[in-house]
Design a protein around this motif. Structure first.
Motif, PDB file in Angstrom:
ATOM      1  N   THR A  97       0.850  -1.179   0.000  1.00  0.00           N
ATOM      2  CA  THR A  97       0.000   0.000   0.000  1.00  0.00           C
ATOM      3  C   THR A  97       0.893   1.239   0.000  1.00  0.00           C
ATOM      4  N   MET A  98       0.562   2.160  -0.885  1.00  0.00           N
ATOM      5  CA  MET A  98       1.258   3.436  -0.943  1.00  0.00           C
ATOM      6  C   MET A  98       0.222   4.538  -0.737  1.00  0.00           C
ATOM      7  N   THR A  99       0.571   5.516   0.050  1.00  0.00           N
ATOM      8  CA  THR A  99      -0.301   6.659   0.285  1.00  0.00           C
ATOM      9  C   THR A  99       0.248   7.859  -0.468  1.00  0.00           C
ATOM     10  N   ASP A 103       0.757  16.939  -1.627  1.00  0.00           N
ATOM     11  CA  ASP A 103       1.692  17.643  -2.512  1.00  0.00           C
ATOM     12  C   ASP A 103       2.042  16.855  -3.761  1.00  0.00           C
ATOM     13  N   GLY A 104       1.439  15.644  -3.933  1.00  0.00           N
ATOM     14  CA  GLY A 104       1.706  14.809  -5.096  1.00  0.00           C
ATOM     15  C   GLY A 104       2.767  13.751  -4.852  1.00  0.00           C
ATOM     16  N   GLY A 105       3.478  13.851  -3.749  1.00  0.00           N
ATOM     17  CA  GLY A 105       4.450  12.825  -3.383  1.00  0.00           C
ATOM     18  C   GLY A 105       3.735  11.657  -2.733  1.00  0.00           C
ATOM     19  N   GLY A 106       4.463  10.828  -2.074  1.00  0.00           N
ATOM     20  CA  GLY A 106       3.840   9.707  -1.391  1.00  0.00           C
ATOM     21  C   GLY A 106       4.869   8.799  -0.760  1.00  0.00           C
ATOM     22  N   HIS A 107       4.370   7.751  -0.109  1.00  0.00           N
ATOM     23  CA  HIS A 107       5.257   6.789   0.540  1.00  0.00           C
ATOM     24  C   HIS A 107       4.500   5.472   0.761  1.00  0.00           C
ATOM     25  N   PHE A 108       5.269   4.414   0.805  1.00  0.00           N
ATOM     26  CA  PHE A 108       4.695   3.113   1.126  1.00  0.00           C
ATOM     27  C   PHE A 108       4.342   3.098   2.607  1.00  0.00           C
ATOM     28  N   THR A 109       3.221   2.500   2.931  1.00  0.00           N
ATOM     29  CA  THR A 109       2.823   2.388   4.331  1.00  0.00           C
ATOM     30  C   THR A 109       2.931   0.961   4.841  1.00  0.00           C
ATOM     31  N   GLU A 110       2.968  -0.006   3.918  1.00  0.00           N
ATOM     32  CA  GLU A 110       3.057  -1.411   4.332  1.00  0.00           C
ATOM     33  C   GLU A 110       3.250  -2.292   3.112  1.00  0.00           C
TER      34      GLU A 110
END
Length: 161
Positions: A97-99, A103-110
């Motif tokens: 899962t990525m959130t 701002d258009g960026g993001g990160h993996f959460t799990e």
């Protein structure tokens, strides 16, 4: 204590998505690229289709997830081989899962690995399950990311046993 062994890696990324006008507008170019490393086959890359990418090409998010799953598998098979567990089949259906941030960026959460392992004998089943934890602790990629990686393994016994 001996010095740590250093390993260096190199990869080439070549953008192949110039449709003639470069990046003159957001829609004027494809997100396609060729990913290469040494003698390995070229991997066709793109962005996620949610970001105007080509669904027929690998995106960075899929590549990261595949790296986690493959690293885990390689450590797991190694530990089984030296630990007396004969693996006869291994497949993983990894998910992540990525959130996306405002701002258009993001990160993996799990990420969750779902390795389905087949072993040669019933008495190997419990150790086969337990070795996933050790493999996780040794995986170079899992040790390099800042989000949790869970494991939901299953182990069956080969019908030939």
């Amino acid at each position: 204590m001996p010095s740590p062994k250093l390993h260096a890696y190199e990869a080439q990324v070549v953008w192949t998505g110039n449709l003639g006008a470069g990046t003159s507008t957001y829609r004027a170019y494809e997100r396609s690229a060729d990913l290469a490393a040494g003698a390995a086959p070229v991997i066709p890359g793109s962005s996620d289709p949610a970001f105007r990418g080509d669904p027929g090409r690998w995106n960075p998010e899929q590549l990261l997830l595949a790296s986690i799953a493959q690293c885990h598998m390689l450590w797991y098979l190694h530990l089984c081989a030296i630990g007396g567990v004969t693996v006869t089949a291994y497949a993983d259906r990894a998910t992540a899962t990525m959130t996306e941030t405002p701002d258009g960026g993001g990160h993996f959460t799990e990420a969750v690995l779902h390795p389905a392992v087949e072993v040669a004998a019933p008495e190997m089943r419990q150790k086969a399950l337990a070795l996933h934890g050790e493999a996780h602790g040794l995986c170079f990629i899992a040790n390099s990311v800042n989000f949790p990686i869970r494991h939901d393994p299953s182990v069956t016994v080969s019908p030939a046993s």
